[in-house]
Motif scaffolding. Structure first.
Motif, short mmCIF file in Angstrom:
data_model
loop_
_atom_site.label_atom_id
_atom_site.label_comp_id
_atom_site.label_asym_id
_atom_site.label_seq_id
_atom_site.Cartn_x
_atom_site.Cartn_y
_atom_site.Cartn_z
N THR A 1 24.28 10.40 13.89
CA THR A 1 25.32 11.44 13.97
C THR A 1 26.48 11.13 13.03
OG1 THR A 1 24.72 11.79 16.30
CG2 THR A 1 26.83 12.68 15.56
N PHE A 2 26.80 9.85 12.87
CA PHE A 2 27.89 9.45 11.97
C PHE A 2 27.49 9.58 10.51
CE2 PHE A 2 29.72 6.03 9.35
CZ PHE A 2 31.07 6.40 9.40
N LEU A 3 26.26 9.21 10.16
CA LEU A 3 25.84 9.20 8.77
C LEU A 3 25.51 10.58 8.23
CD1 LEU A 3 23.61 6.00 8.71
CD2 LEU A 3 25.83 6.30 7.62
N THR A 4 25.10 11.50 9.09
CA THR A 4 24.70 12.83 8.63
C THR A 4 25.81 13.54 7.87
OG1 THR A 4 23.07 13.09 10.39
CG2 THR A 4 23.87 15.10 9.35
N PRO A 5 27.02 13.69 8.43
CA PRO A 5 28.06 14.40 7.66
C PRO A 5 28.48 13.66 6.40
CG PRO A 5 28.98 13.45 9.69
CD PRO A 5 27.50 13.32 9.77
N SER A 6 28.43 12.34 6.39
CA SER A 6 28.84 11.60 5.19
C SER A 6 27.90 11.89 4.02
CB SER A 6 28.89 10.10 5.48
OG SER A 6 27.61 9.61 5.85
N ILE A 7 26.59 11.92 4.28
CA ILE A 7 25.64 12.23 3.21
C ILE A 7 25.74 13.69 2.80
CG2 ILE A 7 23.19 12.35 2.62
CD1 ILE A 7 24.23 9.55 2.60
N ILE A 8 25.94 14.59 3.76
CA ILE A 8 26.08 16.01 3.43
C ILE A 8 27.31 16.24 2.56
CG2 ILE A 8 26.54 18.30 4.40
CD1 ILE A 8 24.77 17.59 6.74
N THR B 1 19.19 13.44 4.06
CA THR B 1 19.82 14.29 5.07
C THR B 1 18.80 14.75 6.10
OG1 THR B 1 21.43 15.06 3.42
CG2 THR B 1 21.20 16.39 5.42
N PHE B 2 17.59 15.03 5.65
CA PHE B 2 16.52 15.46 6.55
C PHE B 2 16.21 14.38 7.59
CE2 PHE B 2 11.85 16.72 7.00
CZ PHE B 2 12.15 17.71 7.92
N ILE B 3 16.22 13.12 7.16
CA ILE B 3 16.01 12.02 8.10
C ILE B 3 17.21 11.86 9.03
CG2 ILE B 3 15.95 9.49 8.23
CD1 ILE B 3 13.99 9.37 6.11
N ASN B 4 18.41 12.03 8.47
CA ASN B 4 19.63 11.78 9.24
C ASN B 4 19.88 12.81 10.34
OD1 ASN B 4 20.24 9.50 7.77
ND2 ASN B 4 21.67 10.52 6.41
N LEU B 5 19.48 14.04 10.12
CA LEU B 5 19.80 15.09 11.09
C LEU B 5 19.41 14.64 12.50
CD1 LEU B 5 18.73 18.34 9.21
CD2 LEU B 5 21.06 17.60 9.74
N PRO B 6 20.38 14.53 13.40
CA PRO B 6 20.09 13.98 14.74
C PRO B 6 19.49 15.00 15.70
CG PRO B 6 22.43 14.44 14.55
CD PRO B 6 21.81 14.82 13.22
N VAL B 7 18.36 15.56 15.31
CA VAL B 7 17.69 16.54 16.18
C VAL B 7 17.17 15.88 17.45
CG1 VAL B 7 17.09 18.08 14.28
CG2 VAL B 7 15.55 16.23 14.90
N GLU B 8 17.14 14.53 17.45
CA GLU B 8 16.66 13.81 18.63
C GLU B 8 17.53 14.07 19.85
OE1 GLU B 8 15.23 11.48 15.07
OE2 GLU B 8 17.06 12.50 15.67
N TRP B 9 18.77 14.50 19.63
CA TRP B 9 19.63 14.82 20.77
C TRP B 9 18.99 15.88 21.66
CZ3 TRP B 9 23.38 11.88 22.39
CH2 TRP B 9 24.14 11.12 21.50
#
Length: 541
Positions: free
Chosen positions: A239-246, A278-286
């Motif tokens: 969740t933290f890394l997703t916006p930084s890469i985007i 970004t595709f890996i980072n997206l926290p869809v696991e939530w």
């Protein structure tokens, strides 16, 4: 002449960026080593031997190992002597987990394996290439007062690999075999609190089912799942890394679109690498916490495969675009011979994954390794992918060698330049070599930590400090590749600074085309024709 940020950044600023990335890398390892628990846990239970007179398990009655409605059971098979109870009347039953605990969606997945206790008996020894036939059914419920609901049932076969550590003599009768664990099932989500397994080993002499499997005494059921505490840390990190890469990806592409020229191949590949990260980072696991998404394991494998295929393709293009003597560049079709094996190997691994986890979406007890044909097919996919990986590695090493050799050749022309321009190009060459070393270090670190976690016990103790090595590996390597992609997009974004044109020809002793080829990127070159055009134009000026 405008280049990338890495070309125009001062050594001091570059060192500061490097130190900042190094500190973040250390932090990523510490998050896993000090905060997160170990990635997985397991629950082991001894299956209860229930007595059941049904022919199969596909009925509405579930045999409970304990509690209300507990089945009629026996402690050992000697109790069946003198009774009309055969192996076809015995059902191994177990709860997952043991009372009073319960499962949780935070566990993400569940892998169940069986460990048999088989004693040696000369009249009933284990035959070579013995095969177990399992009539297995699984049920679930979320409240102790609810009725059990069937989740899956199947008749499966598993190979029985056992060895007797002592000679097979009458004196050693009763000694236990040493048997490999047998994978039973894999769930892509743990959406329910309680699970129940009923397993029967039916015997059919005319059909030669479950003959020559030895004298089974007990069955241990081991359930392996992801730690809930590790899942929380993992989700928080994603969740933290997703916006930084985007954010860096948007900033990077905006800088490119501000240029008067169209994006070149290297810039496109770096952007594609950012998209795959970004595709890996997206926290869809939530969403898997609230929904029974059994396909999350397969989805995770696909995401990881896309990223690594893009990363391997990037390394090929990155080296190729810096090949100073190469006549054709800036077109992906030039690299089809190198990218082709990557795509083919990725397709083989994807096909293997679909044959395994794809089928498990419908039947969690399925395994491609259970039959000879399936095992040979799976091994063929893995071997082909391995051959492609070896060919890729050898060719990448060859390309890196060529780039370094060409750069070394161009360095012989540097003394003829003015001091300012010579220092500029020396810095460019140094930074390219530095980035290549970082790239190789990232790849090597991934391999080293993978091997270390396989041979270590999973944690180190430094005084009173307990470091979870496996957790540090997962969070550290995951953070490392995020930082690597972040650094690429930042350092290779077009710079707004322009290198002084007043020194273009002054005292260099080189043509403009040669000078252009010394830069670490070719963001200003559209091909050989453009190089010569620029060279002729600057000569006229």
């Amino acid at each position: 002449m405008a280049g990338a940020i890495i070309e125009n950044m001062s050594t001091k600023k570059l060192c500061l960026v490097g130190v900042a990335l190094l500190l973040l890398q250390v932090l990523a390892f510490l998050v896993g080593g000090l905060i997160a628990p170990k990635p997985t846990s397991h629950i082991s239970s001894l299956a209860v031997k229930c007595v059941d007179v049904r022919k199969n398990l596909h009925g509405s009655k579930w045999l409970l190992p304990w509690g209300k409605g507990q089945c009629k059971n026996i402690q050992n098979f000697d109790e069946t002597l003198g009774q009309k109870i055969t192996a076809n009347h015995i059902v191994f039953a177990t709860h997952i987990p043991n009372s009073p605990f319960e499962m949780s969606p935070w566990f993400q997945f569940m892998l169940v394996v069986l460990q048999f206790e088989i004693s040696f008996k000369s009249s009933n020894s284990i035959e070579e290439n013995a095969v177990l036939t399992l009539d297995v059914a699984m049920a679930y419920r979320d409240d102790p007062n609810e009725e059990w609901k069937e989740m899956a049932s199947s008749i499966e076969q598993r190979k029985l690999n056992c060895i007797l550590p002592v000679p097979k003599t009458a004196a050693n009768e009763g000694r236990h075999y040493e048997c490999d664990v047998i994978p039973l099932m894999e769930l892509g989500s743990v959406a329910h609190k309680f699970y129940l397994l009923n397993i029967k080993l039916p015997v059919d002499e005319p059909k030669k089912i479950n003959l020559g499997i030895g004298e089974i005494k007990d069955m241990n059921v081991v359930s392996i799942f992801q730690n809930g505490g590790f899942t929380m840390v993992w989700f928080a990190m994603k969740t933290f890394l997703t916006p930084s890469i985007i954010i860096i990806m948007i900033w990077y592409w905006r800088r490119i679109t501000m240029m008067t020229r169209s994006p070149v191949l290297l810039e496109k590949v770096i952007f594609a690498l950012g998209i795959s990260m970004t595709f890996i980072n997206l926290p869809v696991e939530w969403f898997s916490i609230g929904y029974n998404w059994t396909w999350m394991l397969l989805f995770g494998d696909i995401r990881q495969g896309i990223f690594y295929a893009t990363l391997l393709s990037f390394w090929i293009v990155f080296c190729g675009e810096h090949m100073m003597d190469q006549t054709e560049r800036n077109r992906i079709s030039v690299y089809w011979k190198q990218v082709g094996p990557i795509a083919f190997g990725s397709f083989c691994l994807f096909t293997f994954d679909m044959c395994e986890r794809g089928v498990q979406l419908k039947n969690p007890f399925y395994s491609i390794w259970t039959t000879d044909v399936g095992a040979e097919l799976a091994m063929a996919f893995i071997i082909v992918a391995g051959i492609c990986a070896c060919l890729y590695f050898l060719f990448l090493c060859f390309m890196v060698y060529q780039v370094f050799r060409n750069i070394s050749g161009k360095q012989s022309s540097l003394p003829a330049m003015s001091k300012a321009r010579r220092l500029h190009y020396e810095g460019l060459i140094f930074r390219f070599k530095f980035l290549m070393i970082i790239t190789l270090a990232c790849a090597a670190l991934t391999v080293v930590f993978f091997i270390t976690t396989q041979i270590s016990e999973g944690n180190w103790k430094l005084g009173d400090l307990n470091i979870e090595l496996n957790s540090a590996f997962f969070t550290g390597i995951y953070g490392m590749w995020n930082l690597y992609v972040f650094a690429l997009m930042f350092l290779y974004a077009p710079s707004h600074k322009h290198y002084g044109d007043d020194q273009t020809n002054g005292g260099t002793g080189m043509s403009s085309a040669e000078e252009l080829q010394l830069t670490t990127t070719i963001t200003h070159i559209d091909g050989p024709t453009e190089v010569y055009r620029l060279a002729g134009k600057e000569s006229q000026e």
